[in-house]
Design an enzyme around this catalytic site. Structure first.
Site, short mmCIF file in Angstrom:
data_model
loop_
_atom_site.label_atom_id
_atom_site.label_comp_id
_atom_site.label_asym_id
_atom_site.label_seq_id
_atom_site.Cartn_x
_atom_site.Cartn_y
_atom_site.Cartn_z
N PHE A 245 0.83 -1.22 0.00
CA PHE A 245 0.00 0.00 0.00
C PHE A 245 0.86 1.26 0.00
CE2 PHE A 245 -1.99 -3.35 2.65
CZ PHE A 245 -2.94 -3.76 1.73
N ILE A 471 2.76 -7.83 -4.46
CA ILE A 471 2.46 -7.37 -3.10
C ILE A 471 1.10 -7.89 -2.63
CG2 ILE A 471 3.96 -5.36 -3.27
CD1 ILE A 471 1.55 -3.60 -3.79
N GLY A 472 0.66 -8.95 -3.30
CA GLY A 472 -0.65 -9.52 -2.97
C GLY A 472 -1.67 -9.23 -4.04
N GLY A 514 2.48 -1.16 -12.06
CA GLY A 514 3.27 -2.40 -12.12
C GLY A 514 2.80 -3.39 -13.17
N ARG A 629 -8.02 -2.83 -20.56
CA ARG A 629 -8.22 -4.26 -20.67
C ARG A 629 -7.93 -4.90 -19.31
NH1 ARG A 629 -4.70 -8.00 -24.74
NH2 ARG A 629 -5.89 -9.94 -24.53
N LEU A 631 -6.72 -7.77 -16.99
CA LEU A 631 -5.73 -8.84 -17.20
C LEU A 631 -6.15 -10.15 -16.54
CD1 LEU A 631 -2.55 -6.63 -16.68
CD2 LEU A 631 -3.57 -7.36 -18.85
N ASN A 632 -6.87 -10.05 -15.44
CA ASN A 632 -7.41 -11.25 -14.79
C ASN A 632 -8.68 -10.81 -14.05
OD1 ASN A 632 -8.05 -13.05 -12.56
ND2 ASN A 632 -6.11 -14.08 -12.94
N LYS A 634 -10.56 -12.11 -11.96
CA LYS A 634 -10.70 -12.42 -10.53
C LYS A 634 -9.79 -11.52 -9.69
CE LYS A 634 -11.15 -16.75 -9.07
NZ LYS A 634 -10.76 -18.13 -8.70
N GLU A 706 -5.24 1.09 -7.37
CA GLU A 706 -5.58 2.23 -6.52
C GLU A 706 -6.89 2.89 -6.93
OE1 GLU A 706 -1.60 3.58 -7.33
OE2 GLU A 706 -1.29 3.97 -5.21
MO1 MOS Z 1 1.36 2.84 -4.12
S1 MOS Z 1 0.78 4.12 -2.60
O1 MOS Z 1 2.35 3.78 -5.14
O2 MOS Z 1 2.13 1.50 -3.46
#
Ligand code: MOS
Length: 743
Positions: A245, A471-472, A514, A629, A631-632, A634, A706
């Site tokens: 986060f 990161i999850g 990412g 688009r 990507l997944n 779920k 986000e």
């Molecule tokens: Mo985000 S607040 O750029 O991990």
């Protein structure tokens, strides 16, 4: 392209490829790592007050306590570059020095690290360290030091702190309908499930750290700039991360302390922040004063928009979250003025927290818009549609696409918005006052530089390597899908390896960039591999000459293109015993300069407010999103749901409470730092519109991590107004705020 249809993996709701490793405990998180030589354990001794000067630091009793190896202090710490030096690439790569001198930067800053054989021994001895600090005058609360407000160099993400369009003062002065509101949004801590943890080990001048970090490349440079070593001498391993986060974008105190202690002892050292530690040794979102002024015609057309903010910046740690960002991109207006100011304060690091800027910027602008719609006597959905911009309002640039209005229309339809009664207190169910609210969500879409490699081994298996992190969010899974689709194979045939700085450098996880950035790099690597393999096949058998690499398919142990087939075993031998490896990369081009790119959403909520106690119960939260688009299906849905809960939490629960006399956070655990539990969250409705933004990246995807948080909070605040007539000025909304508004 038959193989593309057969292997159309992108977008499918594939289960997480790392799911079983996580639920069976095989996934190795930072704190789980055990180096071959047993690690010593460090425990942080925090300053009880700050800023100030250490006048006594007596470690005598701690040093003779059972199991204690040594106590690291500013008097015996290995050399570091001064905190804040090497600022060129920003806060993640600057020096993050700790234990530099007898100066205490802030309350809770580390002043010693007790290193022992076990955690319990280290913690016990930490309580024996005697400390005296001569306090210095500190700046803690930006709102109490407006005279010290300064303009940040820029806002996080690179935008200017100020923007002007037309003549705001004149337009606002002439507007027949006006609003002028001050808001307060709170300090917050990301408080990820997994607190920050690092194990550091040195081999001569080379440092290896196993840690929980979102962006490996920046962290390597951050260690290098802190410790005065070369980036190439730092290796970071971070395969699994229990939530970030933003709190793990850069390195924090436990990481530097582990590296220093390991250097000093010649043995691996592990330091894990406790939950309490992270409220002073991890980063936080600053509370903000915000002022919004809106001017409109009687027909409800916005003429003048101003959004000004004041927040805190930690001394020597430049960061300002772009609070005014959603205001700049959301509504058509003749004039606009935005300003962000900061006060440098003697407090722990202020840094990104999920949807930095938009999370608290939509909270305010979207409640102000609701209030303006009401003032103009226009339905808030209609008001937003009426003021939809054709171009980006602040910059005048064209949008890459614009789906906000689709989200609002479709969302209203799905939610049953037209049935909404608009007078507070009009709808009741027993003791519950019922209200409904809407808000728009907007979040900038970015593409960052990233590289990836993909290998094909003789056994026909593909392995992708990149220093990206999961990161999850589901990164392992979506990258598997992207590789499998591009190569035209089943996902089972692809292994994705992440979180090792020995792999090609990427942008890591952050800013919702990412997936699009690293996915595009991997997609390009896979295309390159097919092209390389076609060339290799042609070298073996000239009959392959002239075939198209887009037609290359992998069929069992053969590679085929058109009428040709060749055994993978023989082909891969040509590339050496490790198989054949291809690299790919991506970097943003003009399309991210010429166009304003956003992802979009519309949030609708229904709340009940208890007519006697003011208890707020969230009954429905519904979001319609357009984020390129998907990507997944779920993992994207999970990201959006997590964001919506985060947003609900911002409206109703989360706040770090600072004692502004000392700059100390007081509610430093999850008993007192309130986050939603399952009973607080109703069934969430998530709709993802079919979208594809050709200007975004080669896949047409956009950031989603986000987006969900944006808009959820104001949709709830607006629903509370609809139920009770109360307009929130301070967040989170407390029950006692509502008492005067109950019947
Ligand atoms: Mo985000 S607040 O750029 O991990």
């Amino acid at each position: 392209m038959n193989e593309t249809r057969k292997h159309a993996w992108i977008g499918k709701p594939l289960d997480r490829v790392d799911g079983s490793a996580k639920v069976t405990g095989r996934a190795m998180y930072a704190e789980d790592y055990r180096p071959s030589k047993k690690a010593a354990i460090g425990y942080i001794v925090e300053a009880p007050i700050g800023p100030g000067k250490i006048t006594l630091l007596d470690t005598g009793a701690a040093l003779v306590a059972e199991g204690v190896l040594f106590v690291l202090t500013h008097e015996n710490s290995p050399k570091q570059e001064p905190f804040g030096s090497h600022p060129d690439d920003g806060r993640f790569t600057q020096s993050h020095a700790v234990l530099e001198s007898d100066h205490v930067r802030h309350f809770g800053a580390p002043i010693a690290l007790v290193v022992a054989e076990t955690f319990e021994q280290a913690r016990h001895a930490a309580g024996m360290v005697r400390i005296e600090i001569e306090p210095a005058e500190g700046i803690y609360a930006a709102e109490n030091h407006r005279d010290r407000a300064k303009t940040p160099d820029d806002l996080d993400g690179g935008d200017d702190s100020d923007s002007d369009k037309g003549d705001f003062q004149k337009s606002f002065g002439e507007a027949p309908v006006r609003l002028d509101i001050e808001y307060h949004t709170p300090d917050q801590h990301a408080a990820a499930m997994e607190p920050h943890a690092t194990t550091a080990e040195w081999d001569g001048e080379k440092l290896t750290v196993h840690m929980s970090i979102q962006i490996l490349g920046d962290a390597r440079q951050g260690f290098a700039n802190t410790l005065g070593i070369a980036k190439e001498d730092v290796r970071i391993v971070s395969p699994f991360i229990g939530g970030g986060f933003g709190s793990k974008l850069g390195i924090h105190n436990e990481a530097v302390l582990a590296a220093l202690a390991a250097k000093k002892s010649g043995r691996p050292v592990r330091v894990a922040q406790t939950r309490r530690n992270l409220f002073a040794n991890g980063p936080h979102r600053s509370r903000h004063w915000q002022q919004i002024r809106l001017g409109a015609t009687r027909e409800g057309r916005l003429q003048a928009v101003a959004h000004e903010t004041l927040g805190a910046m930690a001394k020597d740690y430049p960061f300002a979250e772009p609070v005014v960002s959603p205001t700049r991109g959301s509504y058509q207006t003749d004039s606009m003025m935005t300003r962000q100011r900061v006060v440098e304060a003697d407090i722990p690091k202020v840094d990104s927290m999920r949807a930095p800027g938009e999370a608290i910027g939509t909270l305010t602008i979207e409640t102000a818009i609701d209030e303006m719609a009401q003032k103009c006597g226009i339905d808030p959905v209609e008001f937003r549609l009426l003021n939809a911009p054709g171009r980006d309002p602040a910059s005048g640039k064209p949008f890459s696409n614009r789906r906000m209005e689709d989200c609002l229309r479709i969302g209203a339809e799905k939610f049953g918005w037209t049935g909404r009664q608009s007078s507070p207190g009009a709808e009741r169910e027993g003791n519950w006052l019922i209200g409904r609210g809407v808000a728009a969500a907007i979040r900038p879409n970015k593409l960052k530089k990233a590289a990836a490699e993909i290998s094909l081994a003789g056994d026909g298996r593909f392995t992708a390597r990149l220093d990206m992190t999961d990161i999850g969010t589901g990164t392992y899974t979506i990258l598997t899908q992207i590789a499998a689709e591009t190569l035209g194979v089943d996902p089972e045939r692809v292994t994705v390896l992440l979180g090792d700085s020995d792999f090609p450098e990427t942008c890591g996880s952050g800013g919702s960039f990412g997936a699009g950035s690293t996915g595009s790099a991997l997609l390009n690597a896979c295309r390159q591999l097919k092209s390389d393999l076609l060339a290799a096949a042609t070298a073996i058998d000239p009959a392959w000459c002239g075939l198209n690499s887009a037609d290359v398919v992998f069929d069992g142990d053969k590679m085929r293109a058109g009428p040709r087939a060749i055994g993978i075993g023989g082909l891969v031998t040509e590339g050496g015993q490790d198989g054949v490896t291809a690299k790919g990369s991506i970097e943003p081009g003009d399309d991210h300069e010429k166009y304003k790119q956003y992802s979009y959403g519309a949030l609708f909520s229904e709340v009940g407010v208890d007519a006697d106690t003011g208890e707020i119960r969230l009954r429905r939260l519904s979001g319609v999103f357009a984020a390129g688009r998907i990507l997944n299906a779920k993992t994207a849905r999970s990201q959006l749901m997590g964001g919506m809960i985060f947003g609900a939490s911002a409206a109703l629960l989360e706040e770090s409470l600072m004692d502004v006399r000392y700059g100390s956070f007081m509610n430093r655990d999850l008993g007192e730092y309130h986050i939603p539990v399952n009973r607080d969250v109703p069934r969430l409705e998530v709709t993802m519109l079919d979208d594809h933004d050709a200007l975004s990246n080669p896949m047409g995807s956009k950031g989603i991590g986000e987006l969900g948080i944006c808009g959820a909070g104001p949709a709830i605040a607006n629903a509370i107004h609809d139920a009770t007539g109360f307009r929130a000025r301070h967040f989170p909304i407390h029950l006692d705020d509502l008492l005067p508004y109950l019947p």
